[in-house]
Design a protein around this motif. Structure first.
Motif, PDB file in Angstrom:
ATOM      1  N   THR A  21      36.610  50.734  44.750  1.00 22.79           N
ATOM      2  CA  THR A  21      35.902  49.591  44.193  1.00 22.79           C
ATOM      3  C   THR A  21      36.575  48.289  44.599  1.00 22.79           C
ATOM      4  OG1 THR A  21      35.178  50.900  42.307  1.00 22.79           O
ATOM      5  CG2 THR A  21      35.121  48.513  42.061  1.00 22.79           C
ATOM      6  N   GLN A  22      37.921  48.240  44.489  1.00 20.23           N
ATOM      7  CA  GLN A  22      38.642  47.037  44.862  1.00 20.23           C
ATOM      8  C   GLN A  22      38.481  46.724  46.340  1.00 20.23           C
ATOM      9  OE1 GLN A  22      42.618  47.934  43.589  1.00 20.23           O
ATOM     10  NE2 GLN A  22      42.264  47.221  41.499  1.00 20.23           N
ATOM     11  N   GLU A  23      38.633  47.746  47.186  1.00 16.62           N
ATOM     12  CA  GLU A  23      38.562  47.518  48.623  1.00 16.62           C
ATOM     13  C   GLU A  23      37.149  47.144  49.061  1.00 16.62           C
ATOM     14  OE1 GLU A  23      40.065  51.111  50.204  1.00 16.62           O
ATOM     15  OE2 GLU A  23      42.122  50.768  49.515  1.00 16.62           O
ATOM     16  N   GLU A  72      39.097  40.429  36.976  1.00 15.42           N
ATOM     17  CA  GLU A  72      39.273  39.865  38.316  1.00 15.42           C
ATOM     18  C   GLU A  72      38.463  38.577  38.475  1.00 15.42           C
ATOM     19  OE1 GLU A  72      40.296  43.777  41.018  1.00 15.42           O
ATOM     20  OE2 GLU A  72      38.249  43.012  41.031  1.00 15.42           O
ATOM     21  N   ALA A  73      37.252  38.553  37.900  1.00 15.97           N
ATOM     22  CA  ALA A  73      36.428  37.348  37.964  1.00 15.97           C
ATOM     23  C   ALA A  73      37.085  36.193  37.224  1.00 15.97           C
ATOM     24  CB  ALA A  73      35.041  37.636  37.383  1.00 15.97           C
ATOM     25  N   VAL A  74      37.676  36.471  36.067  1.00 14.90           N
ATOM     26  CA  VAL A  74      38.369  35.438  35.293  1.00 14.90           C
ATOM     27  C   VAL A  74      39.545  34.877  36.087  1.00 14.90           C
ATOM     28  CG1 VAL A  74      39.800  35.029  33.251  1.00 14.90           C
ATOM     29  CG2 VAL A  74      37.664  36.305  33.041  1.00 14.90           C
ATOM     30  N   ILE A  75      40.330  35.756  36.729  1.00 16.86           N
ATOM     31  CA  ILE A  75      41.496  35.308  37.501  1.00 16.86           C
ATOM     32  C   ILE A  75      41.061  34.478  38.713  1.00 16.86           C
ATOM     33  CG2 ILE A  75      43.418  36.108  38.926  1.00 16.86           C
ATOM     34  CD1 ILE A  75      43.665  38.496  36.995  1.00 16.86           C
ATOM     35  N   LEU A  76      40.042  34.932  39.418  1.00 18.56           N
ATOM     36  CA  LEU A  76      39.516  34.151  40.541  1.00 18.56           C
ATOM     37  C   LEU A  76      38.988  32.797  40.075  1.00 18.56           C
ATOM     38  CD1 LEU A  76      37.617  36.824  42.673  1.00 18.56           C
ATOM     39  CD2 LEU A  76      39.374  35.273  43.533  1.00 18.56           C
ATOM     40  N   ASN A  77      38.273  32.808  38.963  1.00 16.54           N
ATOM     41  CA  ASN A  77      37.716  31.568  38.421  1.00 16.54           C
ATOM     42  C   ASN A  77      38.827  30.594  38.058  1.00 16.54           C
ATOM     43  OD1 ASN A  77      35.406  30.061  37.694  1.00 16.54           O
ATOM     44  ND2 ASN A  77      35.685  30.576  35.545  1.00 16.54           N
ATOM     45  N   LYS A  78      39.891  31.105  37.476  1.00 17.41           N
ATOM     46  CA  LYS A  78      41.011  30.252  37.099  1.00 17.41           C
ATOM     47  C   LYS A  78      41.699  29.679  38.339  1.00 17.41           C
ATOM     48  CE  LYS A  78      43.217  30.877  33.342  1.00 17.41           C
ATOM     49  NZ  LYS A  78      43.129  29.513  32.752  1.00 17.41           N
ATOM     50  N   ALA A  79      41.824  30.478  39.400  1.00 21.55           N
ATOM     51  CA  ALA A  79      42.451  29.988  40.629  1.00 21.55           C
ATOM     52  C   ALA A  79      41.636  28.846  41.239  1.00 21.55           C
ATOM     53  CB  ALA A  79      42.602  31.129  41.632  1.00 21.55           C
ATOM     54  N   VAL A  80      40.319  29.038  41.324  1.00 17.88           N
ATOM     55  CA  VAL A  80      39.460  27.981  41.854  1.00 17.88           C
ATOM     56  C   VAL A  80      39.512  26.757  40.941  1.00 17.88           C
ATOM     57  CG1 VAL A  80      37.099  27.347  42.480  1.00 17.88           C
ATOM     58  CG2 VAL A  80      37.938  29.643  42.993  1.00 17.88           C
ATOM     59  N   SER A  81      39.480  26.988  39.632  1.00 15.64           N
ATOM     60  CA  SER A  81      39.508  25.885  38.669  1.00 15.64           C
ATOM     61  C   SER A  81      40.786  25.063  38.791  1.00 15.64           C
ATOM     62  CB  SER A  81      39.369  26.427  37.246  1.00 15.64           C
ATOM     63  OG  SER A  81      38.131  27.073  37.057  1.00 15.64           O
ATOM     64  N   LEU A  82      41.908  25.729  39.041  1.00 17.82           N
ATOM     65  CA  LEU A  82      43.166  25.010  39.216  1.00 17.82           C
ATOM     66  C   LEU A  82      43.086  24.018  40.370  1.00 17.82           C
ATOM     67  CD1 LEU A  82      45.986  27.674  38.683  1.00 17.82           C
ATOM     68  CD2 LEU A  82      45.848  25.437  37.591  1.00 17.82           C
ATOM     69  N   ASP A 230      49.884  40.890  35.571  1.00 18.80           N
ATOM     70  CA  ASP A 230      48.971  42.028  35.518  1.00 18.80           C
ATOM     71  C   ASP A 230      48.588  42.439  36.940  1.00 18.80           C
ATOM     72  OD1 ASP A 230      47.073  43.566  33.522  1.00 18.80           O
ATOM     73  OD2 ASP A 230      45.831  43.002  35.241  1.00 18.80           O
ATOM     74  N   ARG A 231      48.347  43.728  37.148  1.00 20.87           N
ATOM     75  CA  ARG A 231      48.030  44.216  38.493  1.00 20.87           C
ATOM     76  C   ARG A 231      46.708  43.668  39.024  1.00 20.87           C
ATOM     77  NH1 ARG A 231      46.646  50.610  37.335  1.00 20.87           N
ATOM     78  NH2 ARG A 231      44.715  50.308  36.170  1.00 20.87           N
ATOM     79  N   SER A 232      45.808  43.238  38.130  1.00 17.39           N
ATOM     80  CA  SER A 232      44.541  42.665  38.579  1.00 17.39           C
ATOM     81  C   SER A 232      44.743  41.356  39.329  1.00 17.39           C
ATOM     82  CB  SER A 232      43.614  42.422  37.378  1.00 17.39           C
ATOM     83  OG  SER A 232      43.233  43.648  36.788  1.00 17.39           O
ATOM     84  N   PHE A 233      45.951  40.760  39.207  1.00 16.36           N
ATOM     85  CA  PHE A 233      46.249  39.508  39.906  1.00 16.36           C
ATOM     86  C   PHE A 233      46.174  39.685  41.418  1.00 16.36           C
ATOM     87  CE2 PHE A 233      48.985  35.855  41.082  1.00 16.36           C
ATOM     88  CZ  PHE A 233      48.396  34.884  40.298  1.00 16.36           C
ATOM     89  N   SER A 234      46.270  40.933  41.882  1.00 20.45           N
ATOM     90  CA  SER A 234      46.193  41.197  43.324  1.00 20.45           C
ATOM     91  C   SER A 234      44.832  40.859  43.899  1.00 20.45           C
ATOM     92  CB  SER A 234      46.518  42.667  43.607  1.00 20.45           C
ATOM     93  OG  SER A 234      45.561  43.518  43.000  1.00 20.45           O
ATOM     94  N   VAL A 235      43.843  40.598  43.029  1.00 25.19           N
ATOM     95  CA  VAL A 235      42.515  40.225  43.514  1.00 25.19           C
ATOM     96  C   VAL A 235      42.593  38.955  44.363  1.00 25.19           C
ATOM     97  CG1 VAL A 235      41.916  38.815  41.493  1.00 25.19           C
ATOM     98  CG2 VAL A 235      40.103  39.888  42.829  1.00 25.19           C
ATOM     99  N   LEU A 236      43.557  38.091  44.092  1.00 29.27           N
ATOM    100  CA  LEU A 236      43.691  36.851  44.866  1.00 29.27           C
ATOM    101  C   LEU A 236      44.125  37.138  46.298  1.00 29.27           C
ATOM    102  CD1 LEU A 236      45.419  34.503  42.258  1.00 29.27           C
ATOM    103  CD2 LEU A 236      42.983  34.830  42.715  1.00 29.27           C
ATOM    104  N   ALA A 237      45.071  38.059  46.464  1.00 25.06           N
ATOM    105  CA  ALA A 237      45.531  38.405  47.811  1.00 25.06           C
ATOM    106  C   ALA A 237      44.436  39.114  48.594  1.00 25.06           C
ATOM    107  CB  ALA A 237      46.779  39.280  47.728  1.00 25.06           C
TER     108      ALA A 237
END
Length: 288
Positions: A21-23, A72-82, A230-237
């Protein structure tokens, strides 16, 4: 196969569901870079039209259109928001100089006293609750943001509601709630911060916009630091190109929206955007 992989037998071949799913999501997001830029630009324009970053509209798209899991969506959203918030804070110095923000340092510190703690605890909560529950929480908070857009966005400055110790305690409590919401949605929290600054502290609406960004940036960084554990942070990489392209589109859109600010009448625009959030909330609630 590692101990955390879950095997799904849907035919003659086993599949590593979590890793696949991640890949597959990463590969798909890589193929959808033009869509990511366009989505970022449209959302940034909508946010710019009402003086916000648009992250509340970006999150449902990351979940529904681009098919990222809730966290993962929340983390991506926060990265873009930053990125968007940092850029917007620089852009706004032409209208509200840094000296004006520094002159109100006590307000910033008051709200930060609550929001930093709220951001850390909110991010920690998001990493621990079940995915299905997180979808429900996100949906409920989108409804709250929709209400804030309609009833809190056009507030006008006046006398502060409270004074003395009461105002300080109210600021800490409001900051805490805003920090939790900002972490759970990956947003800057301006939809809640601006009405708080205007009503509780009597700030002018333009000053409130810049103070909101000054509070949002460290609040988001604290939530981001908590998510990095958290391991979900790898979504950014895994989705680096997607992140950069969507952030670029969001910045462009926010700039365009800021230039168009005031063209679209608020009595039409705000209810329309609130309705979009309500529809998004329903879809996120039902998301599987």
């Amino acid at each position: 196969m590692g101990p955390t992989d879950h095997v799904l037998h849907t035919g003659p071949f086993p599949f590593r569901t979590r890793h696949m799913t991640q890949e597959s999501t990463a590969r798909e997001s890589g193929r959808r870079l033009p869509e990511a830029f366009a989505a970022g630009a449209v959302i940034g324009t909508l946010g710019g039209l009402i003086g916000l970053g648009g992250a509340e509209f970006r999150l449902p798209l990351l979940i529904g259109l681009f098919r990222f899991a809730a966290l993962e969506a929340v983390i991506l959203n926060k990265a873009v928001s930053l990125v968007v918030v940092a850029t917007a804070l620089i852009f706004r110095t032409e209208t509200v100089p840094v000296d004006a923000i520094l002159a109100h340092w006590s307000i910033v510190l008051n709200l930060l006293g609550g929001s930093l703690l709220g951001a850390w605890l909110g991010a920690g909560w998001a990493t621990r609750i079940a995915t299905e529950s997180l979808y429900k929480v996100i949906a409920a908070l989108l409804v709250v943001i929709a209400a804030a857009l309609v009833f809190g966005h056009d507030v006008t400055a006046g006398e502060p509601l409270l004074s003395g110790v009461g105002k300080v305690l109210a600021g800490l409590a409001a900051g805490f709630v805003i920090g939790v919401v900002a972490s759970l949605l990956g947003v800057a929290g301006g939809e809640l911060l601006i009405p708080t600054l205007v009503l509780l502290f009597g700030a002018d609406i333009k000053l409130a916009g810049s103070l909101s960004l000054a509070i949002s940036l460290p609040t988001m960084l604290v939530g981001f630091a908590r998510y990095s554990q958290d391991r979900s942070f790898s979504v950014l990489a895994r989705n680096r190109a997607f992140l950069v392209v969507m952030a670029a589109g969001s910045i462009l859109g926010a700039w365009i929206g800021g230039r168009l600010l005031g063209i679209a009448p608020g009595e039409i625009l705000l209810p329309m955007l609130a309705a979009i959030l309500l529809v998004s909330a329903v879809k996120v609630w039902r998301h599987r």
